[in-house]
Each structure stands twice: as C-alpha cells, then as structure tokens.
Design an enzyme around this catalytic site. Structure first.
Site, mmCIF file in Angstrom:
data_model
loop_
_atom_site.group_PDB
_atom_site.id
_atom_site.type_symbol
_atom_site.label_atom_id
_atom_site.label_comp_id
_atom_site.label_asym_id
_atom_site.label_seq_id
_atom_site.Cartn_x
_atom_site.Cartn_y
_atom_site.Cartn_z
ATOM 1 N N LYS A 80 0.868 -1.179 0.000
ATOM 2 C CA LYS A 80 0.000 0.000 0.000
ATOM 3 C C LYS A 80 0.900 1.221 0.000
ATOM 4 O O LYS A 80 1.984 1.197 0.591
ATOM 5 C CB LYS A 80 -0.830 -0.038 1.290
ATOM 6 C CG LYS A 80 -1.815 1.051 1.484
ATOM 7 C CD LYS A 80 -1.504 2.216 2.372
ATOM 8 C CE LYS A 80 -0.656 2.192 3.556
ATOM 9 N NZ LYS A 80 -0.536 3.468 4.286
ATOM 10 N N SER A 182 8.065 9.072 -9.790
ATOM 11 C CA SER A 182 8.892 9.031 -8.590
ATOM 12 C C SER A 182 8.326 8.028 -7.581
ATOM 13 O O SER A 182 9.036 7.164 -7.063
ATOM 14 C CB SER A 182 8.942 10.437 -7.988
ATOM 15 O OG SER A 182 9.540 10.431 -6.737
ATOM 16 N N LYS A 187 8.076 1.952 -5.592
ATOM 17 C CA LYS A 187 7.139 0.892 -5.167
ATOM 18 C C LYS A 187 7.289 -0.338 -6.049
ATOM 19 O O LYS A 187 7.307 -1.470 -5.561
ATOM 20 C CB LYS A 187 5.695 1.414 -5.227
ATOM 21 C CG LYS A 187 5.320 2.232 -4.015
ATOM 22 C CD LYS A 187 5.130 1.350 -2.789
ATOM 23 C CE LYS A 187 5.339 2.132 -1.507
ATOM 24 N NZ LYS A 187 5.298 1.304 -0.292
HETATM 25 N N1 URA Z 1 6.787 11.457 -2.987
HETATM 26 C C1 URA Z 1 7.730 10.940 -3.811
HETATM 27 O O1 URA Z 1 8.307 9.894 -3.544
HETATM 28 N N2 URA Z 1 8.016 11.621 -4.945
HETATM 29 C C2 URA Z 1 7.401 12.760 -5.301
HETATM 30 O O2 URA Z 1 7.710 13.301 -6.347
HETATM 31 C C3 URA Z 1 6.433 13.289 -4.428
HETATM 32 C C4 URA Z 1 6.130 12.610 -3.274
#
Ligand code: URA
Length: 439
Positions: A80, A182, A187
């Site tokens: 999650k 990102s 993940k």
């Molecule tokens: N969290 C992240 O891992 N990357 C982002 O760009 C924004 C929030």
C-alpha cells in the site's frame, strides 16, 4: 542519442519513447546527464506533460536504474502507498492484517515529508527495530512473518533520488507526471503483484482539492497497471488527523492499542479495512470487497494481526515482548499535558496541516533532511470533527520536551481546533474509488 535532442523534443511538446527515457534515466545515475540537463528536462515535463504510455516508460526506466526485487513465496506480494497525511499510521495495522490473510507485504516506507509523518520514523521509536536491514533480512522476515516494514534497502531507483533532489530546487516537484514516476519507480522495485494507493485529500494532504487528488490517483493507477502491477486507489479524507495521535512513538502506541483492541479509532478502522479489502481482491484472495473487509476484520478481532506485528518487531531486532510491554520500550516525553478548548461547543473543523507543523515544532519532524528528531513528542487523544468539547474533555494531550514547548504546542492545538455551536453531520471518509480505465 544526444541528451540535448531529447530535451528539445520534450520542450517542443513531443512524446518521448522508451529508449530515450531509458537513456536519460541511466545518464542521471552514471553522470552522463548533467544536473542542468536534468533540470531542463524536468521543467519541459512540468510545462508540456506526458502521455500515459510515456509516464509508464519513464517509471519503468527509473525503476530499472536500481535493484528490482523478485520473490518466490507461494503467495501474492502486495503493498500500500499513502500520499501522506497527519496521524496516518494505517501501515502499522494494515501490513500485519494482510499477512494474517495469507499475502506477503514487503513494505518499503519513507521518512516524514513536510508536515506529514513517515512510517519509518515511527518504527525508529522502537528500540532495537532495524529500519534499514539488508535485503536478506527483509526477505527472511517477509517469508517467515508475512510482512516487514522497513526503509529503502539496497539500491532502489537511484535515478529518482538524483532527479528528486534536482526537482526540489528547481520548482518542478508539483508535476503529476514526475510525482507518478517518482512514487511508482520505488514501489514497483519491490517486485509487487498488487498495489493499493491511499490518495489523501483535504487540508492535511499535499493535494488539498478533490480534483487534484483525483488527477494524481488516476495517473498512479493507470501507470502502475500499465507497468504490469494490478493497482487501484482510494481517495480518503485528510481534513482531520486520521488517528487520534500525531507524532512517532504516540502513533505506534495508538497502533498497538488498535491491534490489541485496547482503543480503536473508527476512522482508522474504516480506512484500513477498505484498503486491505481492495488489496485482497486485487491479489485474487477474495472475490469481492465485502469478503475482503470480513477477512481484515477477522484478522483484527482474532488477534492474528497483533501476533504478526509482534513477530515482525522481533524478526527485525526489536523486543520479543513488545506487544505486552510496549511502554517499557517506547520513549516517553518529559512533559505530558492535557489541553482544553477555550470555549465549549462542537469541533467545527481542524487545521490538520497546523497540527503536523506543530509536531515538527515539538521536535518530532524535520525542518531540513539532516535534522535529527525526537521520537517521544507529539499529540495523543486528539478530538475529532463533530465532537462535543467541554471543560472536562481535553481537545488533546501534548507530549513535549519542555514546559515552553508544551505551552506553544497547546496554543497551536487550540487555534487548530475550531469550536462552534453547529451540530455537524459526518462527511464521507472514503471519497472515491479509482480503478484502472480498462477494468
Ligand atoms: N513522494 C515521492 O516519492 N516523490 C514525489 O515526487 C512526491 C512525493
């Protein structure tokens, strides 16, 4: 391929293909793409956006700059991700509940960001618990217990680390395309079969409006599915702290109380069981969300989730009797004080971000990434929207390092909780479910 030609294409609003994005991401890691070029690329994406296929290619290219875990566990591997909020300790209940339902959860978590708390900081409050184990220990605990909540291990998506640092100082963080790549590159590097996203929306979330939250949720769901991971999202309310606690050790206590049935915050129960049900369905363990909720609920009421949590703490180096004796192991702030509202009435609304910022002021979060934090401080027993406050009912309890800190935090809490005469109808906690376009 020439980096400047790829940037020119994006600058002119054209679509980049997978080999071009792979070249750029690899170049970020091996130094062949300069910071200036990365900044120009980020700004072109910020202004011109990306198609979904392009976002998928960017995410996969970013993921593949580092380690990608693979599993052979005899069951689905799931996770999650929350976009971040205040009092959001869902992972602490959800991971062991899912493990008790027969799926595997190698949950790679982050530290606090801005006013929002981080799961990793919460686990750092538990003495002995290793939040940065090597991949072998992560695999061992995941296999034996079913869940392991840890920080980044090995070399996960190094291109994201470089690009994020550049975005942070070039006003290009707020791009849905770049945020999507990102979040998902990290993940998906965990080798997941299914993922559920908790996209927060409200005054304690990064996405304050429902439209912005929906745009991000749809992007994340479509890109993750496009990259081969079954994914859906739930948009949940963040106009008040989710748990009745905000901080690190205080949120761990709140989670253990939930798991042992000592104290259960209803909002947490609802969000945790909905996210868990969605994941069990995506992973093919149950045919519908209703049965998923029943399975998660049984994991809590039978004590199976609590048992898994205790086993995870022990497996990762924490005390063997943590569930029975958590008070021995969690740090306690020297000043613990009840705070009362300045007038009687119902809580009309809460400045949730203000409470998150107050945790930072107390020393429980970071102003800059190199700051060290104190795990004992924060708030517990926080009142919720709609609750009746009188002279006997505190709006919260502040945990502080000094009387002066407690005074300041008490005042912030009083300002954050708006009290009035209106009796409010509860607003929906689960705002929307976002599924893949092709589902
Ligand atoms: N969290 C992240 O891992 N990357 C982002 O760009 C924004 C929030």
């Amino acid at each position: 391929m020439l980096t400047q030609e790829i940037i020119r294409k994006k600058r002119d609003g054209q679509t980049l293909d997978a080999p071009e994005l792979k070249f750029l991401m690899r170049g970020l890691v091996d130094g062949k793409v300069s910071n200036a070029q990365a900044a120009a690329f980020a700004m072109s994406v910020y202004f011109n956006g990306m198609q979904i296929d392009e976002r998928v290619a960017l995410t996969v290219a970013m993921r593949d700059t580092g380690d990608v875990l693979s599993w052979d566990l005899g069951g689905p591997v799931v996770d999650k991700h929350s976009t971040g909020g205040v009092g959001d300790n869902v992972s602490l209940m959800l991971a062991p509940a899912l493990a008790a339902c027969g799926v595997y959860v190698p949950m790679i978590s982050g530290r606090g960001l801005g006013h929002t708390g981080g799961t990793l900081d919460k686990f750092d409050s538990i003495s002995g618990y290793q939040t940065q184990p090597d991949v072998d220990l992560l695999k061992k605990v995941t296999q034996e217990v079913g869940c392991a909540i840890i920080g980044q291990t090995g070399d996960i998506a190094p291109a994201d680390k470089v690009l994020y640092g550049i975005r942070d100082v070039t006003a290009t963080v707020e791009s849905v395309d770049l945020i999507t790549a990102s979040i998902l590159s990290k993940k998906l590097a965990a080798g997941l079969d299914a993922l559920v996203l908790d996209v927060k929306c409200g005054n304690g979330a990064f996405m304050a409006t429902q439209d912005d939250a929906r745009e991000l949720a749809e992007s994340l769901v479509n890109v993750a599915n496009g990259a081969g991971c079954k994914t859906s999202a739930i948009m949940t309310d963040m106009n008040e702290p989710l748990a009745s606690a905000a901080g690190n050790a205080v949120e761990v206590r709140n989670a253990v109380d939930f798991l042992t049935g000592t104290h259960i915050d209803n909002r947490l129960w609802d969000v945790t069981s909905d996210l868990g049900a969605e994941l069990l369905m995506l992973a093919g363990v149950v045919p519908n969300v209703g049965q998923g909720r029943d399975r998660i609920s049984a994991a809590f009421t039978s004590g199976a989730a609590a048992e898994r949590f205790g086993a995870m703490v022990t497996g990762l180096g924490g005390p063997a009797d943590f569930m029975e004796n958590m008070h021995k192991y969690l740090p306690v702030a020297p000043v613990v004080r009840e705070v009362f509202a300045t007038s009687e009435g119902f809580v009309q609304g809460i400045d949730t971000r203000g409470i998150g910022m107050a945790v930072i002021e107390l020393g429980g979060g970071r102003r800059v990434s190199s700051d060290t934090i104190d795990h004992s401080v924060g708030f517990s027993d926080l009142a919720g929207v709609g609750q009746l406050m009188d002279k006997d009912e505190p709006i919260g309890v502040v945990h502080a390092l000094s009387d002066a800190d407690a005074d300041a935090a008490a005042q912030t809490l009083q300002n954050a909780m708006k009290i009035g005469d209106d009796v409010l109808r509860p607003k929906p906690l689960i705002r929307e479910n976002i599924i893949h376009d092709n589902d």
